[in-house]
Scaffold this motif. Structure first.
Motif, mmCIF file in Angstrom:
data_model
loop_
_atom_site.group_PDB
_atom_site.id
_atom_site.type_symbol
_atom_site.label_atom_id
_atom_site.label_comp_id
_atom_site.label_asym_id
_atom_site.label_seq_id
_atom_site.Cartn_x
_atom_site.Cartn_y
_atom_site.Cartn_z
ATOM 1 N N GLY A 138 38.654 -86.326 78.160
ATOM 2 C CA GLY A 138 38.057 -86.576 79.466
ATOM 3 C C GLY A 138 38.539 -85.647 80.554
ATOM 4 N N LEU A 139 39.178 -84.523 80.178
ATOM 5 C CA LEU A 139 39.621 -83.538 81.154
ATOM 6 C C LEU A 139 38.514 -82.528 81.400
ATOM 7 C CD1 LEU A 139 42.421 -84.621 79.969
ATOM 8 C CD2 LEU A 139 43.321 -82.355 80.544
ATOM 9 N N ARG A 140 38.478 -81.977 82.599
ATOM 10 C CA ARG A 140 37.612 -80.836 82.826
ATOM 11 C C ARG A 140 38.186 -79.624 82.101
ATOM 12 N NH1 ARG A 140 36.674 -81.915 89.230
ATOM 13 N NH2 ARG A 140 38.639 -83.011 88.928
ATOM 14 N N PHE A 141 37.325 -78.663 81.784
ATOM 15 C CA PHE A 141 37.761 -77.523 80.976
ATOM 16 C C PHE A 141 37.238 -76.215 81.540
ATOM 17 C CE2 PHE A 141 37.027 -74.477 77.482
ATOM 18 C CZ PHE A 141 38.347 -74.305 77.079
ATOM 19 N N ILE A 142 38.135 -75.226 81.593
ATOM 20 C CA ILE A 142 37.771 -73.865 81.978
ATOM 21 C C ILE A 142 38.080 -72.943 80.804
ATOM 22 C CG2 ILE A 142 38.367 -71.908 83.458
ATOM 23 C CD1 ILE A 142 38.794 -73.819 85.737
ATOM 24 N N ALA A 143 37.098 -72.134 80.416
ATOM 25 C CA ALA A 143 37.271 -71.185 79.317
ATOM 26 C C ALA A 143 37.655 -69.819 79.872
ATOM 27 C CB ALA A 143 35.990 -71.083 78.506
ATOM 28 N N CYS A 144 38.770 -69.290 79.372
ATOM 29 C CA CYS A 144 39.232 -67.957 79.768
ATOM 30 C C CYS A 144 38.813 -66.971 78.678
ATOM 31 C CB CYS A 144 40.747 -67.955 79.947
ATOM 32 S SG CYS A 144 41.410 -66.348 80.463
ATOM 33 N N LEU A 145 38.017 -65.969 79.047
ATOM 34 C CA LEU A 145 37.453 -65.022 78.083
ATOM 35 C C LEU A 145 38.160 -63.677 78.108
ATOM 36 C CD1 LEU A 145 33.646 -65.745 78.678
ATOM 37 C CD2 LEU A 145 35.211 -66.840 77.056
ATOM 38 N N GLN A 146 39.349 -63.619 78.686
ATOM 39 C CA GLN A 146 40.025 -62.339 78.895
ATOM 40 C C GLN A 146 40.338 -61.600 77.594
ATOM 41 O OE1 GLN A 146 43.327 -62.518 81.576
ATOM 42 N NE2 GLN A 146 43.749 -60.346 81.467
ATOM 43 N N SER A 147 40.628 -62.317 76.526
ATOM 44 C CA SER A 147 41.002 -61.647 75.275
ATOM 45 C C SER A 147 39.854 -60.848 74.682
ATOM 46 C CB SER A 147 41.473 -62.678 74.245
ATOM 47 O OG SER A 147 40.390 -63.449 73.771
ATOM 48 N N GLY A 148 38.614 -61.217 75.017
ATOM 49 C CA GLY A 148 37.460 -60.542 74.446
ATOM 50 C C GLY A 148 37.125 -61.004 73.037
ATOM 51 N N LEU A 149 37.876 -61.980 72.517
ATOM 52 C CA LEU A 149 37.652 -62.460 71.156
ATOM 53 C C LEU A 149 36.523 -63.474 71.083
ATOM 54 C CD1 LEU A 149 41.350 -62.924 69.991
ATOM 55 C CD2 LEU A 149 39.841 -60.961 69.615
ATOM 56 N N ARG A 150 36.206 -64.088 72.222
ATOM 57 C CA ARG A 150 35.164 -65.124 72.228
ATOM 58 C C ARG A 150 34.214 -64.900 73.392
ATOM 59 N NH1 ARG A 150 40.007 -67.925 70.575
ATOM 60 N NH2 ARG A 150 39.742 -68.667 68.444
ATOM 61 N N ARG A 151 32.990 -65.391 73.212
ATOM 62 C CA ARG A 151 31.952 -65.256 74.230
ATOM 63 C C ARG A 151 31.460 -66.636 74.656
ATOM 64 N NH1 ARG A 151 31.512 -61.252 70.500
ATOM 65 N NH2 ARG A 151 31.338 -59.116 71.304
ATOM 66 N N ARG A 152 30.704 -66.652 75.722
ATOM 67 C CA ARG A 152 30.179 -67.932 76.233
ATOM 68 C C ARG A 152 29.440 -68.710 75.147
ATOM 69 N NH1 ARG A 152 28.648 -68.259 82.356
ATOM 70 N NH2 ARG A 152 30.138 -66.812 83.299
ATOM 71 N N ALA A 153 28.692 -67.980 74.326
ATOM 72 C CA ALA A 153 27.890 -68.645 73.300
ATOM 73 C C ALA A 153 28.752 -69.413 72.302
ATOM 74 C CB ALA A 153 27.040 -67.613 72.561
ATOM 75 N N ASP A 154 30.009 -69.012 72.126
ATOM 76 C CA ASP A 154 30.898 -69.697 71.185
ATOM 77 C C ASP A 154 31.206 -71.126 71.628
ATOM 78 O OD1 ASP A 154 31.105 -67.431 69.548
ATOM 79 O OD2 ASP A 154 32.734 -66.613 70.768
ATOM 80 N N PHE A 155 30.989 -71.413 72.899
ATOM 81 C CA PHE A 155 31.301 -72.743 73.445
ATOM 82 C C PHE A 155 30.049 -73.601 73.598
ATOM 83 C CE2 PHE A 155 34.605 -69.850 74.735
ATOM 84 C CZ PHE A 155 35.775 -70.593 74.663
ATOM 85 N N GLY A 156 28.960 -73.182 72.975
ATOM 86 C CA GLY A 156 27.670 -73.815 73.213
ATOM 87 C C GLY A 156 27.614 -75.311 72.981
#
Length: 234
Positions: free
Chosen positions: A178-196
Motif C-alpha cells: 500500500g505504499l506509493r512507488f517511484i521507479a528510478c530508471l537511471q541504470s538504463g537496465l529497465r524501461r517504463r514498459a517493464d512496469f506495465g
C-alpha cells in the motif's frame, strides 16, 4: 504528508549491476570456476544473491561462494569499486531530510552485504534513519510484507510512506504493502514498459529527481483549500 522515503540500494541509490557482475566473476575465478555471461547476470539481476547464483553458475558450492564473496566484497568496497553513493545523491538525501522526511533503506541484501553501509564513518551515517535487509525482515521483495517491520517500527500508515526502486519487483512489493512507488530508471537496465502491470506513481531518470517528484506527489495527494473570491459589497 509523505513522512518517510524508503529507498532501494542496488541501481537506485547507487549503480551496482556492472560492479557486481565483475565482483561475482572474480569470486568464481578464485573458486576455479569459469565466468558467467553478462546476459545471465542481467536476467537474474534483482534476485537475492544466493538465490541467483545457481543459475549464474550451475553446480556452484554456495557455502564456498558466500565465504569468498565476503572477502572480495570488502576488497571492492575498500577500492571504491562498489556502493559508491554519488555526491548529488547524498545531497538529495539531505534535501529530503530538510523537508521533514525520514529516509530509510530497504533491500533484499543480507546483513553481511550491507554492513559497510552501516559503519559510523560511512557517508550515509546520520542521513539514514534505518536500514531494513534480509537479516531483520521476515519477508523479502517482491512480497509486500517486506515492509511489515518498517511500518510496525515507525507506526506510519502505508500512504505516509513512499518506496523508490528500479525493478518491477520493487513496484510489486510497494503495491502489495500500500505504499506509493517511484521507479528510478537511471541504470538504463529497465524501461517504463517493464512496469506495465504495476502501479507506478512517478518515473525519474536520475536519483536526485526524487526530491521534486516527492513534492509533486504530496501536492497531488493533499486536498487544496477552496479558493473563494471575495464578494463585493452591495
Amino acid at each position: 504528508m509523505i513522512r518517510a522515503v524508503v529507498i532501494d540500494v542496488d541501481d537506485t541509490l547507487c549503480l551496482t549491476e556492472a560492479a557486481c557482475f565483475g565482483l561475482e566473476n572474480d569470486v568464481l575465478a578464485r573458486l576455479g570456476r569459469g565466468p558467467m555471461s553478462r546476459a545471465v547476470h542481467l536476467s537474474t539481476w534483482g534476485q537475492p544473491l544466493l538465490d541467483a547464483m545457481p543459475r549464474r553458475s550451475p553446480g556452484l558450492d554456495l557455502e564456498a561462494f558466500a565465504a569468498v564473496h565476503q572477502i572480495v566484497l570488502r576488497e571492492y568496497v575498500a577500492a571504491g569499486l562498489l556502493d559508491v553513493v554519488a555526491r548529488e545523491n547524498l545531497h538529495a538525501l539531505d534535501e529530503l531530510a530538510a523537508a521533514g522526511r525520514s529516509v530509510m533503506l530497504l533491500t533484499s541484501r543480507t546483513e553481511a552485504e550491507v554492513e559497510h553501509l552501516l559503519a559510523p564513518d560511512h557517508a550515509l551515517a546520520g542521513r539514514v534513519a534505518a536500514v531494513y535487509h534480509a537479516g531483520n525482515m521476515r519477508f523479502r521483495k517482491p512480497d509486500g510484507r517486506a515492509f511489515d517491520e518498517l511500518l510496525a517500527a515507525t507506526g506510519l500508515e502505508p500512504r505516509q510512506c513512499l518506496y523508490v526502486g528500479d525493478s518491477p519487483g520493487d513496484a510489486q512489493a510497494a503495491n502489495g504493502a500500500g505504499l506509493r512507488f517511484i521507479a528510478c530508471l537511471q541504470s538504463g537496465l529497465r524501461r517504463r514498459a517493464d512496469f506495465g502491470s504495476h502501479q507506478v506513481d512517478a518515473f525519474i531518470g536520475t536519483f536526485p529527481e526524487i526530491v521534486d517528484a516527492v513534492t509533486r506527489l504530496e501536492a497531488v495527494a493533499t486536498p487544496q483549500p477552496l479558493q473563494v473570491e471575495p464578494r463585493s459589497g452591495a
